[in-house]
Design an enzyme around this catalytic site. Structure first.
Site, short mmCIF file in Angstrom:
data_model
loop_
_atom_site.label_atom_id
_atom_site.label_comp_id
_atom_site.label_asym_id
_atom_site.label_seq_id
_atom_site.Cartn_x
_atom_site.Cartn_y
_atom_site.Cartn_z
CD GLU A 332 -4.20 -5.37 7.44
OE1 GLU A 332 -2.97 -5.14 7.42
OE2 GLU A 332 -4.90 -5.33 6.41
CG HIS A 333 -6.53 -1.85 8.94
ND1 HIS A 333 -5.51 -1.17 9.58
CD2 HIS A 333 -5.97 -2.41 7.84
CE1 HIS A 333 -4.39 -1.33 8.89
NE2 HIS A 333 -4.64 -2.07 7.83
#
Length: 440
Positions: A332-333
């Site tokens: 995601e990040h």
């Protein structure tokens, strides 16, 4: 104190499959549990929402209104710290600016052949529900990230759903952020029951075409169950992050940034991936001291992640393998701490967002930088991107052929129609068409 999980892959040629698993990978338990909740909302409407607010959100208020009332917005502004309001305004300005720049032109047309034009027209969808979680805190940042693109896109009806607190109210910061953005409808329903409410509609909650925003496995399971009734949007489950570090990175800095997403909750995932044993060992040594400097509950969450099965430090045999790990994980990040982060970025194919260098921690991306922080999880970044203005719009293809451009296209289309056996298609581009148009 527990020790961070250390995965020494420095002698391995293959990456262990178990490191790529997330907590939301198996939702079978939640899928079964949400079915009666969904059915209750479908058949009972607001009554079910109020009952679940008492059962799940521990609401003690005698008569909770499902929709936040105007007086609640006013009271929220009165109670809020002006400095926090200014921070919300600051973030909103950046998020608005980013998404305004991202917004596509309303229509484009290109002349494909002389006299034959084709293109796209972008229009907003009619309605969207923006889910703002509350279980592990208050998240006005999520409200900004989910509602601002809707406002920029021009969605006629954008609403917010969020769990109520024990007092039967929405938290102050969420109401303040909603009003500053221009959102007037905020409904007190979270979890699977909130998803069901906007999928079916209730006496108070409007039926919506789409739902966006991150949530617990209960929310993710409900979205999947109801995907035939409501577009579930970008797959956004429990938080996850990777810190990709080369030998020039500071291990303590990498450890500091590992805390960011791991403090969300024990269902999060977070790894430092590096080919440097020195960086890995420095990060492991720094974590206990860093945990001591944050809220004990958040430290407990972070330790559960980084000392468990879904987090820790991964040492690879070389930097190429570290990059391979990132692309397979599709986080995601992603933070890149490297001597030349821009060069490393060009090697990354799969990530929800990429944050470059020592001065771009996930914190900035989550709150104030401008790009959307609602990102694909559970490896969905292999085929999905961040929430954007495009998620609140749809493309309508446009075609326009002039009289002079028609004959050549008709001849070629007629050939296709005959070959594929569609006689009506063929007849529509036969000489009959021109006879009708010319009144012969």
């Amino acid at each position: 104190m527990q020790q961070p999980s250390f995965h020494d892959l420095s002698q391995d040629s293959a990456l262990p499959v178990e490191l790529f698993k997330r907590t939301e990978a198996d939702l079978s338990f939640f899928v079964e549990k949400v079915k009666p909740i969904i059915e209750a909302v479908r058949t009972e409407g607001d009554a079910a929402l109020k009952r679940f607010a008492r059962d799940f959100d521990k609401v003690t208020a005698e008569d909770m209104s499902v929709r936040a009332e105007e007086s609640e917005f006013e009271a929220a502004f009165a109670r809020m710290d002006p400095a926090v309001i200014e921070s919300i305004k600051y973030a909103a300005e950046n998020i608005f600016a980013f998404h305004e720049a991202q917004k596509p032109e309303e229509m484009w047309l290109k002349e494909m052949r002389p006299g034959a034009f084709a293109g796209d027209r972008h229009v907003p969808i009619d309605s969207v529900a923006c889910y703002v979680p509350r279980g592990k805190g208050s998240f006005p940042s999520v409200l900004l990230m989910t509602t601002i693109p809707a406002v920029v896109a021009g969605v006629p009806r954008a609403v917010v759903i969020t769990p109520p607190g024990p007092d039967g109210k929405v938290d102050d910061a969420t109401l303040v952020a909603a009003r500053l953005v221009g959102i007037k409808e905020v409904y007190k329903c979270g979890g699977a029951q909130g998803v069901a409410a906007v999928a079916y509609g209730t006496e108070s909650v409007p039926k919506c075409l789409k739902i966006v925003g991150p949530g617990s496995p209960w929310v993710v399971a409900a979205k999947r169950q109801l995907s035939n009734l409501i577009d579930p949007g970008v797959p956004a489950g429990p938080s996850e992050s990777l810190i990709l570090a080369d030998a020039t990175a500071k291990g303590e800095l990498a450890a500091l940034d590992l805390l960011i997403e791991s403090e969300h909750g024990p269902d999060s995932s977070a790894y430092l991936v590096t080919n440097s044993r020195a960086v890995a060992e420095a990060a492991i040594a720094a974590l206990p001291k860093l945990w001591a400097q944050i809220d004990p509950k958040r430290a407990e969450f972070s330790q559960a992640v980084l000392c468990g099965d879904h987090g820790g430090i991964v040492l690879t045999k070389d930097f190429d393998t570290a990059v391979e790990f990132v692309n397979e994980y599709a986080p995601e990040h992603l933070e890149i701490l490297a001597e030349e982060p821009m060069a490393v970025m060009t090697r990354i194919r799969n990530a929800g967002e990429i944050l470059l260098g020592n001065f771009t921690p996930v914190t900035l991306g989550n709150f104030v930088l401008g790009p959307n922080a609602v990102l694909p999880t559970n490896a969905a970044a292999k085929t999905n991107g961040p929430l954007s203005v495009f998620d609140y719009m749809k493309r309508i293809s446009v075609g326009y052929v002039t009289r002079s451009g028609y004959p050549q296209l008709a001849e070629k289309a007629h050939g296709f129609a005959v070959y594929e056996g569609f006689s009506a298609h063929a007849l529509a581009v036969s000489p009959l068409r021109m006879k009708i148009i010319d009144g012969e």
